[in-house]
Design a protein around this motif. Sequence first.
Motif, short mmCIF file in Angstrom:
data_model
loop_
_atom_site.label_atom_id
_atom_site.label_comp_id
_atom_site.label_asym_id
_atom_site.label_seq_id
_atom_site.Cartn_x
_atom_site.Cartn_y
_atom_site.Cartn_z
N ARG A 152 89.97 76.62 66.61
CA ARG A 152 91.09 75.86 66.16
C ARG A 152 91.24 76.09 64.85
O ARG A 152 90.49 76.29 64.21
CB ARG A 152 90.83 74.52 66.31
N SER A 153 92.52 75.97 64.24
CA SER A 153 92.84 76.02 62.80
C SER A 153 92.11 75.29 62.02
O SER A 153 91.76 75.83 60.97
CB SER A 153 94.53 75.83 62.66
N VAL A 154 91.56 74.16 62.29
CA VAL A 154 91.04 73.28 61.39
C VAL A 154 89.55 73.75 61.16
O VAL A 154 88.86 73.60 60.33
CB VAL A 154 91.03 71.74 61.85
N LYS A 155 88.99 74.48 62.13
CA LYS A 155 87.52 75.12 62.21
C LYS A 155 87.53 76.49 61.27
O LYS A 155 86.44 76.63 60.91
CB LYS A 155 87.09 75.35 63.58
N ASN A 156 88.89 76.80 60.93
CA ASN A 156 89.03 78.37 60.15
C ASN A 156 87.93 79.33 60.66
O ASN A 156 87.41 79.73 60.04
CB ASN A 156 88.63 77.76 58.66
N PRO A 157 88.03 79.74 61.88
CA PRO A 157 86.93 80.25 62.52
C PRO A 157 87.09 81.69 61.97
O PRO A 157 86.02 82.41 62.11
CB PRO A 157 87.29 80.31 64.11
N PHE A 158 88.26 82.47 61.56
CA PHE A 158 88.09 83.76 61.08
C PHE A 158 87.90 83.79 59.51
O PHE A 158 87.96 85.26 59.27
CB PHE A 158 89.39 84.31 61.46
N LYS A 171 73.73 95.32 57.85
CA LYS A 171 73.57 95.37 59.16
C LYS A 171 73.35 93.71 59.46
O LYS A 171 72.70 92.99 58.91
CB LYS A 171 72.19 96.06 59.30
N LEU A 172 74.26 93.54 60.51
CA LEU A 172 74.41 92.06 60.88
C LEU A 172 74.98 91.98 62.21
O LEU A 172 76.17 92.67 62.60
CB LEU A 172 75.35 91.17 59.76
N ASP A 173 74.80 91.21 63.00
CA ASP A 173 75.43 90.96 64.23
C ASP A 173 76.13 89.19 64.11
O ASP A 173 75.19 88.66 64.01
CB ASP A 173 74.73 91.09 65.64
N VAL A 174 77.42 89.30 64.47
CA VAL A 174 78.05 87.91 64.13
C VAL A 174 78.56 87.55 65.62
O VAL A 174 79.18 88.40 66.23
CB VAL A 174 79.01 88.05 63.34
N PHE A 175 78.12 86.23 66.10
CA PHE A 175 78.75 85.63 67.32
C PHE A 175 79.63 84.56 67.11
O PHE A 175 79.16 83.75 66.15
CB PHE A 175 77.59 85.37 68.31
N THR A 176 80.65 84.43 67.96
CA THR A 176 81.40 83.22 68.01
C THR A 176 81.32 82.53 69.36
O THR A 176 81.55 83.37 70.36
CB THR A 176 82.71 83.53 67.65
N LEU A 177 80.92 81.40 69.48
CA LEU A 177 80.68 80.72 70.84
C LEU A 177 81.91 79.71 70.80
O LEU A 177 81.70 78.67 70.04
CB LEU A 177 79.48 80.31 71.25
N GLY A 178 82.98 80.01 71.70
CA GLY A 178 83.92 78.80 71.77
C GLY A 178 85.25 79.49 72.33
O GLY A 178 85.57 80.72 72.21
N ALA A 179 85.98 78.66 72.99
CA ALA A 179 87.11 78.95 73.46
C ALA A 179 88.54 78.92 72.74
O ALA A 179 88.38 78.11 71.87
CB ALA A 179 87.48 77.93 74.75
N ALA A 180 89.17 79.74 73.07
CA ALA A 180 90.50 80.06 71.89
C ALA A 180 91.47 78.85 72.45
O ALA A 180 92.15 78.75 73.46
CB ALA A 180 91.28 81.39 72.11
N LEU A 181 91.64 77.66 71.65
CA LEU A 181 92.14 76.59 71.96
C LEU A 181 93.74 76.43 71.60
O LEU A 181 94.42 75.81 71.67
CB LEU A 181 91.68 75.14 71.85
N GLU A 182 94.11 77.48 70.62
CA GLU A 182 95.42 77.68 69.99
C GLU A 182 95.81 78.86 70.60
O GLU A 182 95.02 80.11 70.36
CB GLU A 182 95.43 77.61 68.77
#
Length: 313
Positions: A152-158, A171-182
Motif C-alpha cells: 500500500r502507498s502508506v507503507k512505501n514498499p518500494f 550480496k543480499l536477498d530481499v523478500f516482500t511478504l504481502g498482497a498488492a492491495l492497490e
Amino acid sequence: MHILISSAYPLSSPKGNSITAKRIAKLLTQAGHAAQAINTDMPPPADAMIALHATKTLAASKRFKVNSPNRKLIIYLTGTDIYREQTNNNPEFKEALILADALVVSQRASLASIPSEFQDKSHFVPASVLLPPLKKVSSPPSPSLALIGHLRSVKNPFLMNKALKELDGLKLDVFTLGAALEPNMLHEVHNWQQADSRFHWLNDVPYTKALSWIQQVDFTLNTSHSEGGSNAVAESIVLGTPVLASKIEGNVGMLGDDYLGYFEPNNASSLARLIHLAVTDYSFHQNLLQQITDLQQNFLPEKETAGWLKLLR
C-alpha cells in the motif's frame, strides 16, 4: 463483562486490525470476561465495545451506542486515523471521537497527536504479541531482509527496491511478504522483480508462515510514511530479529529514541547506507540484536491486559 472488539475487516483477514482484534479478545477472555471479536455494522448489545479504526468502524460504533446507550464505547485509534483521517479533516473522524467514551493509542507519543478537546478521555494501552505455533519455512540465504506488510502507498514498499539500486554488487536477498492491495502496486512489483534478481515477492503469506519468515531472516524492514504501531515491528522484536525502520513517530514509539536501526523516511540513500552497515558490520548487527532483546519486555501480554482491564473498570 460481555465485551465486543470490532474490527473494520473480516476476522479471517491477515490485516493488522483483525490480528489486533483477535488478540484483545483472547487476552480479555483469559482475564475472565466474555470477549468476542466481531466484524459487523450491527453489533449486538454488550457491556462494552472496543472499536478498532475510528472511521471504518463508525457505523458499528453508532449502532452500539443506540443498542447500549449507557455502556462504554472505547475507540482504538490506528495510525490511519491519526495521521490521515485527522490530517484530511475527515468529519467522520471527529464524529467518532465525540461518540467515544474513551480513546486508546498503542504508542504513548501518539497521545500528543489527539486534539486537545479529547485529551481527557485519551489513554495509552501498550500493544503486545501473542505468538501462535509457527509454520516452519526453509531458511533463506544469508544475509537476508524481509518487508512484512501488504503493498500500500502508506507503507512505501518500494523504497527498499530503490535502495537496492544503490547497493549494486552487495550480496543480499530481499523478500516482500504481502498482497498488492492497490492496482498499480501489482505492475510495479513485477517490474522490480525483473530488474533485480535479489528481490523476491512472495505475495500474501499466511500469518503463521510470515512469523516464521520474521524469525528466519537477518533483518526485517519498515519503510512506512506513517504508522500507529506496526504489528510486524512488534512481532520482529518478540522473535528477536532486528528491524531497520523509518524514523517516524509510530516506529520510534516502539523502538525507542536511542535505537540504532533508523533511516530517514522516504530516503532511499539513507536506507541503502543503513542496509550496507547492517549487512557488512558484525558489531553493528550485534548491537541491534542486543537492543531488540532489551525491548522484548515491553510487549508482554500481561501489560496489555492490565491496561485494558484498568480502562474497562
